[in-house]
Structure formats: C-alpha cells, structure tokens
Design a protein around this motif. Structure first.
Motif, mmCIF file in Angstrom:
data_model
loop_
_atom_site.group_PDB
_atom_site.id
_atom_site.type_symbol
_atom_site.label_atom_id
_atom_site.label_comp_id
_atom_site.label_asym_id
_atom_site.label_seq_id
_atom_site.Cartn_x
_atom_site.Cartn_y
_atom_site.Cartn_z
ATOM 1 N N THR A 38 0.812 -1.208 0.000
ATOM 2 C CA THR A 38 0.000 0.000 0.000
ATOM 3 C C THR A 38 0.851 1.265 0.000
ATOM 4 N N HIS A 39 2.172 1.118 -0.044
ATOM 5 C CA HIS A 39 3.006 2.310 0.030
ATOM 6 C C HIS A 39 3.929 2.488 -1.169
ATOM 7 N N LEU A 40 4.094 1.455 -2.010
ATOM 8 C CA LEU A 40 4.975 1.598 -3.155
ATOM 9 C C LEU A 40 4.303 2.391 -4.270
ATOM 10 N N ARG A 41 5.045 3.300 -4.860
ATOM 11 C CA ARG A 41 4.545 4.097 -5.973
ATOM 12 C C ARG A 41 4.976 3.444 -7.281
ATOM 13 N N PHE A 42 4.015 3.168 -8.138
ATOM 14 C CA PHE A 42 4.236 2.329 -9.318
ATOM 15 C C PHE A 42 3.835 3.099 -10.575
ATOM 16 N N LEU A 43 4.767 3.201 -11.545
ATOM 17 C CA LEU A 43 4.493 3.826 -12.828
ATOM 18 C C LEU A 43 4.444 2.763 -13.914
ATOM 19 N N ASN A 102 8.840 3.930 -6.900
ATOM 20 C CA ASN A 102 9.565 2.755 -6.419
ATOM 21 C C ASN A 102 9.747 1.715 -7.514
ATOM 22 N N VAL A 103 8.762 1.627 -8.400
ATOM 23 C CA VAL A 103 8.782 0.645 -9.483
ATOM 24 C C VAL A 103 8.305 1.315 -10.769
ATOM 25 N N VAL A 104 8.992 1.020 -11.871
ATOM 26 C CA VAL A 104 8.548 1.467 -13.193
ATOM 27 C C VAL A 104 8.413 0.234 -14.078
ATOM 28 N N LEU A 105 7.261 0.091 -14.702
ATOM 29 C CA LEU A 105 7.008 -0.974 -15.672
ATOM 30 C C LEU A 105 7.025 -0.386 -17.072
ATOM 31 N N VAL A 106 7.833 -0.960 -17.951
ATOM 32 C CA VAL A 106 7.888 -0.561 -19.358
ATOM 33 C C VAL A 106 7.621 -1.824 -20.163
ATOM 34 N N SER A 107 6.349 -2.119 -20.376
ATOM 35 C CA SER A 107 5.954 -3.398 -20.969
ATOM 36 C C SER A 107 5.531 -3.233 -22.418
ATOM 37 N N GLU A 108 6.261 -3.888 -23.320
ATOM 38 C CA GLU A 108 5.979 -3.847 -24.759
ATOM 39 C C GLU A 108 5.965 -2.408 -25.265
ATOM 40 N N VAL A 109 7.021 -1.677 -24.919
ATOM 41 C CA VAL A 109 7.132 -0.254 -25.284
ATOM 42 C C VAL A 109 8.406 0.028 -26.063
ATOM 43 N N VAL A 110 9.552 -0.467 -25.593
ATOM 44 C CA VAL A 110 10.839 -0.057 -26.174
ATOM 45 C C VAL A 110 10.942 -0.398 -27.655
ATOM 46 N N GLU A 111 10.222 -1.439 -28.101
ATOM 47 C CA GLU A 111 10.285 -1.817 -29.516
ATOM 48 C C GLU A 111 9.601 -0.794 -30.413
ATOM 49 N N HIS A 112 8.843 0.130 -29.809
ATOM 50 C CA HIS A 112 8.147 1.170 -30.571
ATOM 51 C C HIS A 112 8.957 2.465 -30.688
ATOM 52 N N LEU A 113 10.109 2.534 -30.032
ATOM 53 C CA LEU A 113 10.847 3.790 -29.919
ATOM 54 C C LEU A 113 12.092 3.805 -30.795
ATOM 55 N N HIS A 114 12.375 4.969 -31.369
ATOM 56 C CA HIS A 114 13.623 5.135 -32.110
ATOM 57 C C HIS A 114 14.813 5.200 -31.162
ATOM 58 N N ASN A 115 14.593 5.727 -29.970
ATOM 59 C CA ASN A 115 15.690 5.904 -29.015
ATOM 60 C C ASN A 115 15.290 5.369 -27.641
ATOM 61 N N PRO A 116 15.229 4.034 -27.469
ATOM 62 C CA PRO A 116 14.851 3.484 -26.173
ATOM 63 C C PRO A 116 15.834 3.826 -25.061
ATOM 64 N N ALA A 117 17.079 4.129 -25.413
ATOM 65 C CA ALA A 117 18.063 4.485 -24.399
ATOM 66 C C ALA A 117 17.645 5.736 -23.637
ATOM 67 N N CYS A 132 13.044 -0.372 -8.729
ATOM 68 C CA CYS A 132 13.104 -1.478 -9.686
ATOM 69 C C CYS A 132 12.465 -1.097 -11.010
ATOM 70 N N LEU A 133 13.132 -1.439 -12.101
ATOM 71 C CA LEU A 133 12.588 -1.274 -13.443
ATOM 72 C C LEU A 133 12.274 -2.649 -14.013
ATOM 73 N N ILE A 134 11.077 -2.798 -14.579
ATOM 74 C CA ILE A 134 10.663 -4.035 -15.233
ATOM 75 C C ILE A 134 10.428 -3.720 -16.704
ATOM 76 N N VAL A 135 11.127 -4.429 -17.593
ATOM 77 C CA VAL A 135 11.014 -4.204 -19.032
ATOM 78 C C VAL A 135 10.607 -5.507 -19.710
ATOM 79 N N THR A 136 9.620 -5.440 -20.595
ATOM 80 C CA THR A 136 9.329 -6.582 -21.459
ATOM 81 C C THR A 136 9.326 -6.104 -22.904
ATOM 82 N N THR A 137 9.751 -6.995 -23.801
ATOM 83 C CA THR A 137 9.815 -6.662 -25.220
ATOM 84 C C THR A 137 9.922 -7.969 -26.005
ATOM 85 N N PRO A 138 9.509 -7.987 -27.266
ATOM 86 C CA PRO A 138 9.673 -9.207 -28.066
ATOM 87 C C PRO A 138 11.133 -9.642 -28.142
#
Length: 229
Positions: A38-43, A102-117, A132-138
């Motif tokens: 109940t206290h972690l901030r999640f993006l 506290n946590v950032v989720l980037v799910s099925e996003v970086v494959e859409h970007l010219h500059n994921p860095a 913590c960063l969580i990334v998913t991609t093909p």
C-alpha cells in the motif's frame, strides 16, 4: 505515428480479462520479487488501456499510467479509477520528477521507440534509490521467428508495423547497464508457449518455452545496490 494507435490497436488490451492480467503481471512481479503493497509508488509507462493498472491497483499500489494518446487512457480509467493518468510521448522522455517512483514498468514499449536508451535513462532518474525497473519486449531469439521464416510466414514481432526497434536479450541488458542500472537479470518465455484450462474442474496445463529462445524478454534492473523489500 499516433494515428496507428487507434481503437482497433488497443482492442486486445481492452478485452483482456482480470484473470489473464493477474497471470501475466503477477509473474512479472514475482520474478522481480515485489509483493502487494500500500506504500509503493508504481508507474506503468506506456500503459495502454490499463490491464496492468487495474491489477496493480487491486494489489494496493499507488499507480500512475502514461500513454501516447488519450483514447486508451480513457479505457484505463475504467479499470483503474484511482490511477493518475498522463498523456506523454515516451520518445521525448518521462514527464515526471526525479525520485518519484519505487517501481517502473515498461511493458511492450521499447520496440516502438527510435531511441529506447533515452526512455531507460529517464526511468533511472524517475526511480527512487533501490527502485526497480521491469522491461518486457519481443525476443529476436524467439524460436518462432526462425520457424515462421522457414514456413513462409511472418513472425508475430514483425506483424506490428509500429515495431521499429526489436532486440536480443544482450542488447536489452546493455541498454539497461548503459542507463546506470545494476543487478540486471533477464529471462524469456514469461507467457506459456501453449496452454489449456477447464475452469469448472480447476484444471490447467501450461507448456513453457525453452530457455533463452522464448517468445519475449523480461528484464529486471535496479537503481543502486539496495533492492525493494
């Protein structure tokens, strides 16, 4: 590019059941070692129609979602009425202050970007120390990619014309490390290769992908050496 992200594009997210969202995102949280809070901030950066936001809100997280266009955020509001929702073009970075989450989720996003860095660097800044960063991609190592070519078919990762930056696991790891993250780990095949279930009987069968050459990459990385929990 925005015109490609229409109602049809988000139809799969809109129709995704709570059960499927719980399985998909629950596995990611388990892999990251994150429990209900109940206290972690999640993006959820690139949240789309909000299937993850609804699940995360039910767990008790304070959730924020962003997406490129307004339409999916209106759908996300239905799933997660208490979420903070922001229209943002992730090609231009995250519109959030440093040390916000506290946590950032980037799910099925970086494959859409010219500059994921650029996005991953912004995620590093937006995270609190120990975040913590969580990334998913093909996964370009997906065995189906090679099987599809041999059969004269189009691999699922190539079917979406907005996929402009597909990667291998080492490429994802290098991007995360270059952005400043530590303790990077990855695996493939978070979703089963084949599954069948009979709800009335409480029976399910899930066949996983082989290691390394599964359908997608799931990467976990931390800001600093201290980890959540």
């Amino acid at each position: 590019m925005e015109t490609r992200y229409n109602e049809e594009y988000f139809s799969g997210q809109i129709s995704k059941s709570e059960e499927k969202a719980e399985v998909q995102y629950g596995r990611l949280l388990h892999y990251a070692g994150i429990g209900a809070s109940t206290h972690l901030r999640f993006l959820d950066a690139g949240c789309g129609a909000g299937p993850a936001l609804g699940y995360l809100q039910r767990l008790g997280f304070s959730v924020t979602g962003s997406d490129l266009v307004l339409y999916p955020l209106l759908e996300a509001r239905k799933r997660a009425p208490q979420a903070r929702l922001v229209v943002a073009n992730l090609e231009h970075g995250l519109p959030f202050a440093s040390n916000s989450f506290n946590v950032v989720l980037v799910s099925e996003v970086v494959e859409h970007l010219h500059n994921p860095a650029k996005l991953l660097s912004d995620c590093y800044q937006a995270l609190l120390p120990g975040g913590c960063l969580i990334v998913t991609t093909p996964n370009l190592w997906d065995m189906r990619r090679f099987l599809a070519k041999a059969r004269g078919k189009v691999w699922i990762g190539y079917q979406d014309p907005t996929h402009i930056n597909l990667m291998t696991p080492p490429q994802v790891v290098r991007l995360l490390q270059d952005a400043g993250f530590s303790k990077v780990k990855w695996r493939s095949g978070m979703k089963p290769m084949w599954s069948r279930s009979i709800r009335k009987l409480g029976w399910s069968l899930n066949i996983p992908y082989p290691p390394v050459i599964g359908g997608g990459i799931a990467a976990i990385a931390y800001k600093g050496n201290q980890q959540l929990g």
